[in-house]
Design a protein around this motif. Structure first.
Motif, PDB file in Angstrom:
ATOM      1  N   GLY A 107     -38.317 -30.988  23.493  1.00  0.00           N
ATOM      2  CA  GLY A 107     -37.617 -31.926  24.366  1.00  0.00           C
ATOM      3  C   GLY A 107     -37.265 -33.181  23.571  1.00  0.00           C
ATOM      4  N   ILE A 108     -36.231 -33.864  24.007  1.00  0.00           N
ATOM      5  CA  ILE A 108     -35.751 -35.049  23.281  1.00  0.00           C
ATOM      6  C   ILE A 108     -35.528 -36.183  24.270  1.00  0.00           C
ATOM      7  CG2 ILE A 108     -33.864 -35.955  21.844  1.00  0.00           C
ATOM      8  CD1 ILE A 108     -33.411 -33.002  20.944  1.00  0.00           C
ATOM      9  N   LEU A 109     -35.998 -37.350  23.926  1.00  0.00           N
ATOM     10  CA  LEU A 109     -35.808 -38.528  24.771  1.00  0.00           C
ATOM     11  C   LEU A 109     -35.329 -39.681  23.900  1.00  0.00           C
ATOM     12  CD1 LEU A 109     -36.229 -40.057  27.506  1.00  0.00           C
ATOM     13  CD2 LEU A 109     -38.518 -40.627  26.666  1.00  0.00           C
ATOM     14  N   THR A 110     -34.116 -40.151  24.174  1.00  0.00           N
ATOM     15  CA  THR A 110     -33.594 -41.310  23.437  1.00  0.00           C
ATOM     16  C   THR A 110     -33.746 -42.551  24.306  1.00  0.00           C
ATOM     17  OG1 THR A 110     -32.015 -39.938  22.265  1.00  0.00           O
ATOM     18  CG2 THR A 110     -31.542 -42.282  22.312  1.00  0.00           C
ATOM     19  N   GLU A 111     -34.291 -43.601  23.747  1.00  0.00           N
ATOM     20  CA  GLU A 111     -34.423 -44.878  24.460  1.00  0.00           C
ATOM     21  C   GLU A 111     -33.781 -45.952  23.592  1.00  0.00           C
ATOM     22  OE1 GLU A 111     -38.322 -44.672  27.092  1.00  0.00           O
ATOM     23  OE2 GLU A 111     -38.794 -44.293  25.001  1.00  0.00           O
ATOM     24  N   SER A 112     -33.192 -46.938  24.256  1.00  0.00           N
ATOM     25  CA  SER A 112     -32.450 -47.923  23.459  1.00  0.00           C
ATOM     26  C   SER A 112     -32.471 -49.289  24.121  1.00  0.00           C
ATOM     27  CB  SER A 112     -31.001 -47.462  23.299  1.00  0.00           C
ATOM     28  OG  SER A 112     -30.414 -47.300  24.565  1.00  0.00           O
ATOM     29  N   SER A 113     -32.076 -50.274  23.354  1.00  0.00           N
ATOM     30  CA  SER A 113     -31.904 -51.612  23.873  1.00  0.00           C
ATOM     31  C   SER A 113     -30.396 -51.853  23.946  1.00  0.00           C
ATOM     32  CB  SER A 113     -32.571 -52.594  22.904  1.00  0.00           C
ATOM     33  OG  SER A 113     -32.086 -53.870  23.105  1.00  0.00           O
ATOM     34  N   LEU A 114     -29.864 -51.709  25.154  1.00  0.00           N
ATOM     35  CA  LEU A 114     -28.406 -51.779  25.294  1.00  0.00           C
ATOM     36  C   LEU A 114     -27.931 -53.227  25.353  1.00  0.00           C
ATOM     37  CD1 LEU A 114     -27.513 -48.884  27.768  1.00  0.00           C
ATOM     38  CD2 LEU A 114     -27.236 -48.947  25.282  1.00  0.00           C
ATOM     39  N   GLN A 115     -26.789 -53.467  24.764  1.00  0.00           N
ATOM     40  CA  GLN A 115     -26.152 -54.783  24.757  1.00  0.00           C
ATOM     41  C   GLN A 115     -25.141 -54.847  25.897  1.00  0.00           C
ATOM     42  OE1 GLN A 115     -28.182 -56.091  22.641  1.00  0.00           O
ATOM     43  NE2 GLN A 115     -26.744 -56.908  21.168  1.00  0.00           N
ATOM     44  N   PRO A 116     -24.687 -56.048  26.276  1.00  0.00           N
ATOM     45  CA  PRO A 116     -23.698 -56.145  27.354  1.00  0.00           C
ATOM     46  C   PRO A 116     -22.443 -55.303  27.109  1.00  0.00           C
ATOM     47  CG  PRO A 116     -24.529 -58.322  26.773  1.00  0.00           C
ATOM     48  CD  PRO A 116     -25.113 -57.366  25.783  1.00  0.00           C
TER      49      PRO A 116
END
Ligand code: BTN
Length: 244
Positions: A107-116
């Motif tokens: 399984g794969i889980l991508t997490e990120s800090s999104l910008q405006p």
């Protein structure tokens, strides 16, 4: 290219990557042999016993259009790595499960800090593979498998290294998905088959028609209406079970 940290056990390699990101790091990989608080998609937990490989890669800076390509790209990277080391053909169950012999292997889980603007300041792609899990936990045994259970023996360090190598190569091609989207489409085992869409506690049946250019799954319902569903909002199962 990746600076790698290894743990026997940690809470979640994605958590460690987040901490590294928050302290300004870039191009880090975190590998663990067990996780005590592994996370899956859609808020689920991800059982992470001994025998698995739990790997997260962190990098900084990703354009808005490329953010949604990262998880499918990682699925292709995992398939290619396993094929390189084990000569085992892996398929992809939309949107991000790597499947071997009809059962979930990874399984794969991508997490990120999104910008405006929708781009990511940093993102971490977390990959959990059942390599030689002695006995798969009962909760997942009916639909999951491991490389060892399918007759493939591979060293976890070698597998981690190959995945990171494939990720590095594909990361250079995030802006040119035509180069590898065909591979994702060829491996996707849902297209052309009836599927059940699980969303918000409800379930709908449909026919999976295609993977669109942004890796959404286009489906047709019984009344002839079509919809393209996106990762993050829906899970897909086969009509009778996990894939079929
Ligand atoms: C899923 O199947 O729902 C995705 C599972 C992703 C699991 C990996 S294991 C490494 C990384 N650390 C986590 O806590 N999750 C990901």
């Amino acid at each position: 290219m990746w600076q790698t940290v290894r743990y026997e056990e940690t809470t979640s390699t994605n958590d460690i990557c987040k901490q590294l990101a928050q302290s300004g790091r870039d191009n880090n990989a975190v590998i663990a042999l067990r996780q005590t608080a592994g996370r899956g998609r859609l808020g689920r937990s991800f059982l992470s016993p001994e025998g698995g490989l739990y790997l997260s890669a962190l990098w900084r800076g990703c354009e808005r259009a490329e953010v949604m390509r990262v998880t499918p790209m990682a699925a292709v990277a995992v398939c290619r790595a396993i094929e390189t080391l084990c000569s085992a053909h892996c398929a992809i169950k939309w949107c991000n499960d790597v499947v071997l012999h009809g059962k979930k292997l990874c399984g794969i889980l991508t997490e990120s800090s999104l910008q405006p603007d929708g781009g990511a300041d940093w993102l971490t792609v977390g990959i959990g593979i059942n390599v030689a899990t002695p006995a798969l936990p009962p909760e997942i045994a009916s639909f999951a498998t491991s490389l060892a259970a399918e007759g493939y023996s591979v060293d976890r360090d070698a597998l981690a290294e190959e995945i990171l190598c494939q990720l590095s190569a594909l990361r250079q091609a995030l802006a040119t998905p035509n180069d590898w989207r065909y591979d994702y489409r060829a491996r996707c085992l849902n297209v052309g088959k009836p599927v059940r869409l699980l969303r918000g506690g409800g379930e709908t049946s449909a026919l999976a028609l295609a993977i669109d250019d942004d890796f959404g799954l286009t489906v047709r319902y019984g009344d002839g209406q079509t919809e393209t569903v996106r990762s993050g909002e829906v899970s897909v199962r086969g009509l009778y079970g996990y894939t079929e």
